[in-house]
Design a protein around this motif. Structure first.
Motif: not given
Ligand SMILES: Nc1nc2c(c(=O)[nH]1)N[C@H]1C(S)=C(S)[C@@H](COP(=O)(O)O)O[C@H]1N2
Ligand SMILES: [Mo]
Length: 212
Positions: A42, A91, A95, A129
């Motif tokens: 990941l 994603c 990927w 966040d």
């Molecule tokens: N709270 C939160 N969740 C999120 C995100 C984030 O920015 N904040 N990004 C998302 C995106 S775009 C993706 S691809 C995945 C990525 O998870 P990983 O960082 O564990 O690979 O989390 C998702 N969940």
């Protein structure tokens, strides 16, 4: 003449079924969704804020159109049904990782606990966040959809959303909020962080459904 609420609800359910059937026919031919490539691990993808969330002060609120709204603290979360599920992670930036082993509470068990009303058709997720995203309520009924606190046998690392994140493997990974804080059941759909920036309301990898 405008359609009644019931007619609109039936039409929407039929559309979702048709999309699901189309996605299923693609999935049955290939494990990798269209436009994706395989990676070994990941990547970390988020807004760059990794909120420190000690389990003692952590909580998750389930609210909106439900018969039994709850706020779960860590012991209450751990007292719910726990299950392990192996699923692939896709994603939208193209990927995919196969065989992520998640342990946590199936979202179907959460539905049993809070009992969404008939009006609840969409879910809105808020994270610690500041991130937000949305899914149809149907997405939570999939057996692989879960609230995950463990990945591949170890405590979910903070950068991957620990202590608890949403995993909905049949949608692109941006639909799974890391550090999830609130899950709201709604009658109407609403855009989250990426949806406001042009990404799709549904986000089905099998339909290459990336952008609105
Ligand atoms: N709270 C939160 N969740 C999120 C995100 C984030 O920015 N904040 N990004 C998302 C995106 S775009 C993706 S691809 C995945 C990525 O998870 P990983 O960082 O564990 O690979 O989390 C998702 N969940
Ligand atoms: Mo993403």
């Amino acid at each position: 003449m405008s359609k009644s609420y019931t007619e609109r609800k039936i039409a929407w359910a039929e559309k979702m079924r048709a999309r699901g059937a189309r996605a299923e026919s693609i999935r049955s031919k290939d494990r990798l969704p269209p436009g994706q490539h395989l990676v070994k691990s990941l990547q970390v993808l988020d807004l760059g804020i990794h909120p420190p969330l000690p389990r003692e002060s952590w909580s998750l609120e389930i609210t909106g159109l439900v018969e039994n709204p709850v706020t779960l603290d860590w012991p209450a979360l751990m007292a719910l049904e726990q299950a392990e599920r192996m699923s692939d992670f896709h994603c939208v930036t193209t990927w995919s990782r196969y065989d992520c082993r998640w342990l946590g509470v199936p979202l179907a068990a959460l539905l049993d606990l809070v009992r969404p009303t008939d009006e609840a058709r969409f879910v809105y997720y808020r994270a610690y966040d500041g991130y937000t995203t949305n899914t149809p309520v149907d997405a939570l009924t999939h057996p692989d959809a879960m609230l995950a606190h463990t990945l591949d046998g170890g405590e979910l690392p903070v950068e991957h959303g620990g202590p608890l994140r949403v995993i909905i493997p049949q949608l692109y990974a941006w639909k799974g909020a890391k550090w999830v804080k609130q899950i709201e059941f709604r009658a109407t759909d609403a855009q989250g962080y990426w949806e406001e920036r042009g990404y799709s309301m549904l986000g089905d990898p099998w339909l290459n459904d990336r952008f609105a």
